[in-house]
Structures are given as C-alpha cells and as structure tokens.
Design an enzyme around this catalytic site. Structure first.
Site, mmCIF file in Angstrom:
data_model
loop_
_atom_site.group_PDB
_atom_site.id
_atom_site.type_symbol
_atom_site.label_atom_id
_atom_site.label_comp_id
_atom_site.label_asym_id
_atom_site.label_seq_id
_atom_site.Cartn_x
_atom_site.Cartn_y
_atom_site.Cartn_z
ATOM 1 N N TYR A 1 4.151 -13.015 5.074
ATOM 2 C CA TYR A 1 3.056 -12.356 4.169
ATOM 3 C C TYR A 1 2.729 -13.439 3.371
ATOM 4 O O TYR A 1 3.143 -13.548 2.245
ATOM 5 C CB TYR A 1 3.658 -11.169 3.607
ATOM 6 C CG TYR A 1 2.456 -10.224 3.037
ATOM 7 C CD1 TYR A 1 1.122 -10.531 2.951
ATOM 8 C CD2 TYR A 1 2.827 -9.150 2.211
ATOM 9 C CE1 TYR A 1 0.237 -9.880 2.392
ATOM 10 C CE2 TYR A 1 2.030 -8.441 1.711
ATOM 11 C CZ TYR A 1 0.705 -8.859 1.687
ATOM 12 O OH TYR A 1 -0.479 -7.968 1.124
ATOM 13 N N LYS B 1 0.497 -12.474 7.935
ATOM 14 C CA LYS B 1 -0.402 -11.849 7.265
ATOM 15 C C LYS B 1 -1.126 -12.792 6.497
ATOM 16 O O LYS B 1 -0.614 -13.060 5.283
ATOM 17 C CB LYS B 1 -0.064 -10.499 6.379
ATOM 18 C CG LYS B 1 -0.969 -9.560 5.990
ATOM 19 C CD LYS B 1 -0.518 -8.303 5.457
ATOM 20 C CE LYS B 1 -1.761 -7.772 4.511
ATOM 21 N NZ LYS B 1 -1.353 -6.367 3.952
ATOM 22 N N THR C 1 0.858 -1.360 0.143
ATOM 23 C CA THR C 1 0.195 -0.180 0.041
ATOM 24 C C THR C 1 0.871 1.140 0.004
ATOM 25 O O THR C 1 0.525 2.351 -0.674
ATOM 26 C CB THR C 1 -1.006 0.116 1.039
ATOM 27 O OG1 THR C 1 -1.616 -1.174 1.271
ATOM 28 C CG2 THR C 1 -1.905 1.284 1.171
#
Length: 314
Positions: free
Chosen positions: A141, A169, A51
């Site tokens: 992740y 995550k 992001t």
C-alpha cells in the site's frame, strides 16, 4: 517466476457498519459484501482497510469482519484481501501467519511502515521479511500522505520482484512521470491497482490493472463498469463515466473517510447507522446530502428491489 497478475478489476474496501451505540453490525456487513459481489460486479473485497476503521476495532471484531467477508467471498468464488497495518515488522508477521492459517485470504494489503518512516532501504527490508516469513501474498500500500514517506519506482520495482509480492495499491496523489514509469514496465505478476478514487479513470487509461476504491462502496457497479470500459479500450464512454465518478469521489471525500460514505449508505437504508468511532466524527448533513445526490447506480437500485421483494413476502 510469478504468474501473470491475478489481482485485476475492482476490489471494494468495505466499511465496517456499526449500530447507533457503536456495536459491530455483522448482518449489515454481510449484506454489503454480498451486494458488492453479486450485484455490483466487484472482483473481490478488502477487509480491515482504512475505510473499515480497522484502527479502532478490537481483535475479536477484526476476526468477525474477516469471517463475514471470507464467507461472502467463498460463496462467490472471489478473492479476499485483508489489511495488515503496522510499523512493527514482527507483529505484522504474526498477523499474516494468523490470517494464512484460515486459508480464506488471497493476499494482505500492507502499507509502507507508517510514522516510523524507516526510509526506502528499511521499507524494502520490512517487506522482504514479511514476504519470507508471513505466509501470504502481499499487496504493497503506497500512500505517502498517510505513511509519511514516498517509494521510488526503483523500490516498487524491487518489491514487485519479491516472489510473494503480487501488487501495489498505488495512492500517491499524482499521475506523474513515476506513475508512467511504473505502469510502463511492471514486474511480471505484479498488479498495479489504483487507490486514489478521484483519478482512477486516467490511471486505468494509462494501464492500471484495476482499483481498490472506497467510493465503490456506493456505486459498485459503475466503478466495475469503468474498469471494464478501459480494459475494452472504450475510451469515450470511459471518459464520460470517469468524470461522473470523479465528482462522486470528491463528494464522498469532502470529510474524512469513511464518514460521508457511511452517511450515504445509511441514507440508502443499507447500514443501520452512519456512526463512526472516535477520533472520527460523523459527516455533516450537507456533505451527506450532496454525495447522496450523486450516489445511485445499479447496486442501489437492486438493493431497493430486493428490499421491496422482502416487504411483499412479509
């Protein structure tokens, strides 16, 4: 033996604000970081995630982003997670060691090696090397649609038993039997943090410890409340809020992340420009308008009140 999971609650992976001419806007980043922690109720921040457009930041810009986010986290006693995304194990170790030297980073968010696709055995060897030599706690992740490979529950369990791996995550795009198995018996001290914004509510209902949610750049307080509701077993209010936030997430991800999020933040007056760097293109006005209509919560209201007080003082 690791302690109980320490990474719980909401972590906001902040956008990296730019000016119209694509320069870093550190003051705007500092305001976003402070608002997320002081008004939005986030547990912590993530710097240099997807992001944040980390792939298009220079080395100096990355250091500046980490400095700004670390200062906000110090001021609020909050943990900072920093993204380290590379398919070069040796380079990742070097980056981890540099981050560890600052003393400001609670953990690194590291994807399974993208593009190379070394398989599960290679991925386990990669994270074992990072855990042994990087000097920082690690959050795996797991995002197959970006990395090109899936991680089985067995591999995630093996990773979770590495002393330096403190969480995952989890962004596989599905809440399926594998997700239920992972949530049913996670390794001690291994936090499962949701990473698929649109389905965070059912993942929390199934037992996730929190989330790393790009959409929470916009309605931070409501995402923090959603996590709190599920942790308090307030299922009715949690379902209603979760459904509302799922609509917001769908709108924010109508175009590549973080283009719509930046458009909304700019429309709210919270960042100086909606600009993104190539190969991303700015989101369309229609996508921003639809998302902005769903985007007001206590974080935005508090920001508006703060702006009004500053104007009155001037």
């Amino acid at each position: 033996m690791k302690p109980d999971a320490i990474l719980t609650g909401l972590f906001v992976p902040l956008v990296t604000p730019f000016t119209d001419d694509l320069r870093l806007a550190p003051d705007a980043l500092a305001r976003l970081a402070d608002e997320a922690l002081s008004v939005g109720g986030a547990r912590g921040l993530v710097a240099l995630g997807t992001t944040a457009e980390a792939a298009v930041l220079t080395a100096e810009e990355k250091r500046a982003v980490v400095r700004v986010c670390a200062a906000a986290c110090r001021a609020h006693g909050a943990p900072l997670i920093v993204g380290v995304g590379t398919n070069d194990t040796a380079a990742a170790i070097t980056s981890l060691r540099e981050l560890a030297q600052s003393g400001d980073v609670a953990a690194a968010l590291v994807p399974a090696p993208p593009y190379t696709r070394p398989g599960e055995a290679g991925t386990l060897a990669h994270f074992t090397a990072l855990a042994e030599h990087g000097g920082l706690p690690l959050v795996v992740y797991d995002i197959p649609y970006r990395t090109g490979q899936t991680l089985s529950t067995g591999t995630l369990d093996a990773l979770g038993h590495l002393p330096a791996v403190v969480g995952v995550k989890y962004a596989t795009g599905a809440i399926d039997a594998a997700a239920m198995e992972l949530l049913g018996s996670p390794a001690p001290g291994f936090a499962v943090l949701g990473g698929d914004d649109a389905v965070i509510s059912p993942l929390l209902a199934a037992g996730a410890d929190g989330g790393i949610l790009a959409s929470a750049n916009v309605r931070t307080a409501d995402y923090a409340e959603l996590i709190s509701l599920w942790r308090r077993d307030a299922a009715g209010p949690a379902r209603r809020l979760g459904a509302e936030l799922a609509r917001l997430s769908a709108a924010l991800f109508a175009e590549p992340n973080p283009t719509v999020i930046k458009g909304v933040l700019h429309a709210q007056g919270r960042i100086p420009s909606p600009a993104v760097r190539l190969p991303l293109l700015a989101a369309s006005a229609d996508s921003v308008r639809r998302a902005a209509a769903l985007a007001t919560d206590r974080t935005h209201q508090a920001h508006q009140a703060h702006q009004a007080r500053q104007g009155a003082a001037a």
